[in-house]
Design an enzyme around this catalytic site. Structure first.
Site, PDB file in Angstrom:
ATOM      1  N   HIS A 284      38.751  41.590  33.563  1.00 16.89           N
ATOM      2  CA  HIS A 284      37.727  40.760  32.935  1.00 16.89           C
ATOM      3  C   HIS A 284      37.294  39.630  33.868  1.00 16.89           C
ATOM      4  CE1 HIS A 284      39.414  42.711  29.339  1.00 16.89           C
ATOM      5  NE2 HIS A 284      38.238  42.481  28.788  1.00 16.89           N
TER       6      HIS A 284
ATOM      7  N   ASP B 231      33.713  50.783  31.000  1.00 18.68           N
ATOM      8  CA  ASP B 231      34.181  49.573  30.338  1.00 18.68           C
ATOM      9  C   ASP B 231      33.009  48.593  30.336  1.00 18.68           C
ATOM     10  OD1 ASP B 231      35.822  47.767  29.067  1.00 18.68           O
ATOM     11  OD2 ASP B 231      37.454  47.916  30.523  1.00 18.68           O
TER      12      ASP B 231
END
Length: 606
Positions: A251, A324
């Site tokens: 992330h 993702d």
């Protein structure tokens, strides 16, 4: 006068027949119906505009609890980020193929609201000339990642199921979760996590993984795939080619996996192979570098050698590949937001998940097709996979849900009982040198419950100290809750010591203890020094006990939501046996290269 059928009527007729009528006539559930006719799917695609084709590739967030009438603040967020006010406008503008739900986007207030939102989204998809329904997705992994909370049934996460170790339980959990999601109109779950977590320092996977043994992870991954299939929804194995051996979070950074090709095939590949063999509906990519598989410096999401060369060709996977989230730093470091979606498609992805700037990403893909950088044939290949998935799940036939269906499925007594029964089997007793546990049934013990109160996923309960104290009290052992946090200072420790006076036992919940967790370590040391027996409960990673000495007992529960806290209370009180076994090894604190407790360790009461 004879009227030609409209374009929409032709498309709708073809779409409705894309799954065999004989299956419907026989009453076969949509998820078990025969494979859709690819010729009919191609007929639908042939009538789509280029803009409609590009839109089908995107799965996007949207703010609000309603498809047409979100709260003012959510409408403002939609305008700021996407230039529309609500989900219906977003779908109409970009011809989206999917929507993803988040609790922080206020999509998941309660089951009936979710069902209404899902129906509104499907109506919007079918109201603007396209007969193609949407895939509505979320991350309902359970445990640490759950977007939909109570009154939906909640289970512990992957590592807890790994401690249970029973594929039948993993399958049953997925079947319950999938059934409830489907009743709310969520037809694609981004679960199970197929990563093999062999790195105790992994900050992003950890307890989301089933464990560190590739074969055990493979068995549980396949079991959950089958459970979701039985529930009639699409499942997603993630994060290919394997995110389990990293010390950084994709992330925020671009992790590097240093496995050799042989190590990858031995450690990371088995769960994905098992998922494919079980008929997995979609596979999610990882924003990670694996130089041994692709030395270009591109993350796996943008890697043709990984997504096409390995996943498609070596593993033989022909289902949907979804990226993702494209707003994560791991995929944005090397290329701009206009190039990332184009490169992902060229690498072999089909669905593009949640780009930070949808307008930029959508136009970039459209321009790439118009210019010939991506051929329309290549886009059509992805569309075939996406539309076949929608057909297999019965969405062309009927994408809508009902409030009666919600009432029949979501949070019903049998599902809640299944969750409690399975969760009891996950609790692992690591240490019990003086046999302080279980607490005697007939002799009440006055207890103090202290420790970390990490924020639970929205709607999943908490705070854990209070839930655990209440559960122990209900089981006949009066307990006082005193949250002390993940970094207690001297004043907090002194408060805990004062509260411990006169107690028969102390239960302390610890959270991801490492060498840097000086406050949690000092708290446990001070409580042990009182002479009152201390029961330590690791409420996330099971490695904490290596840093804590002198405790009367040590337990690992792998989660801190209500269902796990109630289970550990039953084990402490002797109402359930500790049958969980470590699915990962616990290294020594003073020598991490040595194992303190191996995979499979777990004590029983005698």
């Amino acid at each position: 006068m004879h009227h030609q059928p409209s374009r929409r009527t032709v498309l709708a007729t073809a779409a409705a027949t894309a799954v065999t009528a004989s299956a419907f006539a026989a009453g076969v559930p949509a998820a078990q119906a025969a494979a859709p006719d690819r010729r009919l799917i191609r007929a639908i695609i042939a009538r789509m505009s280029r803009a409609e084709k590009v839109g089908q590739l995107f799965v996007m967030r949207v703010y609000g609890h309603s498809a047409t009438a979100p709260d003012a603040a959510d409408a403002a967020s939609n305008q700021a980020e996407m230039g529309v006010s609500n989900a219906a406008e977003l779908i109409a503008k970009y011809h989206l193929g999917g929507i993803i739900y988040f609790s922080w986007a206020h999509n998941t207030r309660d089951p009936h609201q979710i069902a209404d939102l899902s129906n509104g989204i499907q109506r919007a998809a079918l109201a603007h000339g396209s007969p193609i329904p949407l895939l509505i997705s979320t991350d309902q992994e359970q445990g640490a990642v759950a977007r939909i909370g109570s009154p939906a049934t909640l289970f512990p996460g992957g590592m807890a199921l790994g401690a249970d170790g029973d594929p039948h339980d993993a399958r049953a959990a997925a079947r319950v979760v999938g059934t409830e999601l489907g009743a709310m109109g969520v037809n694609q779950n981004f679960s199970p996590v197929a990563d093999v977590n062999i790195n105790p320092a992994n900050p992003v996977i950890g307890v989301r993984s089933f464990g560190a043994d590739p074969q055990a992870v493979a068995a549980l991954t396949a079991a959950q795939v089958r459970g979701f299939q039985e529930a009639g929804i699409a499942s997603t194995a993630k994060h290919f080619p394997g995110h389990g051996d990293t010390g950084t979070d994709s992330h925020f950074e671009l992790p590097i996996i240093t496995h050799s090709p042989a190590e990858w095939r031995r450690i990371d590949a088995p769960p994905f192979r098992a998922a494919i063999a079980a008929g997995i509906d979609s596979i999610m990519t990882a924003h990670i570098l694996v130089p041994a598989l692709d030395d270009s410096g591109d993350p796996a999401t943008l890697s043709h050698p990984i997504l096409t060369g390995i996943l498609r060709e070596e593993l033989g996977y022909d289902g949907v590949v979804i990226t993702d989230a494209l707003g994560m730093a791991g995929v944005r470091q090397k290329y701009g937001d206009d190039r990332v979606p184009v490169l992902a498609l060229k690498a072999g992805a089909d669905q593009l998940l949640n780009p930070p700037l949808l307008d930029v990403a959508w136009h970039a893909v459209l321009d790439a097709v118009t210019s010939g950088e991506i051929t329309e044939q290549r886009i059509d290949e992805s569309l075939v996979r996406i539309l076949e998935l929608k057909a297999r799940k019965g969405l062309f036939r009927n994408p809508y849900v009902t409030h009666q269906g919600v009432n029949r499925a979501v949070g019903v007594r049998s599902h809640l009982a299944t969750a409690d029964r399975i969760t009891d089997r996950t609790v692992t007793l690591l240490s019990n040198p003086s046999r302080f546990l279980p607490l005697p049934r007939r002799a009440h013990r006055n207890l103090l419950v202290v420790g970390a109160d990490p924020a639970a996923p929205s709607g999943t309960g908490g705070p854990p100290t209070s839930v655990l104290a209440k559960a122990l009290t209900d089981l006949g052992h009066p307990a006082q809750a005193l949250p002390t946090g993940t970094a207690p200072d001297r004043a907090v420790i002194d408060q805990a010591l004062a509260a411990a006076h006169g107690k028969d036992g102390i239960v302390v919940g610890t959270y991801n203890v490492t060498e840097a967790s000086t406050g949690q370590i000092a708290l446990v040391e001070a409580l042990v020094a009182t002479g009152v027996p201390v029961v330590q409960v690791a409420v996330r990673n099971p490695y904490d006990i290596a840093w804590l000495s002198g405790v009367a007992a040590g337990l690992a529960v792998y989660g801190w939501t209500d269902v796990s806290m109630r289970a550990v209370a039953r084990v402490i009180a002797g109402r359930a046996a500790p049958t969980g076994r470590l699915p990962v090894a616990v290294p020594r604190a003073d020598d991490p290269g040595q194992v303190l407790y191996p995979i499979g360790h777990g004590l029983k009461y005698r």
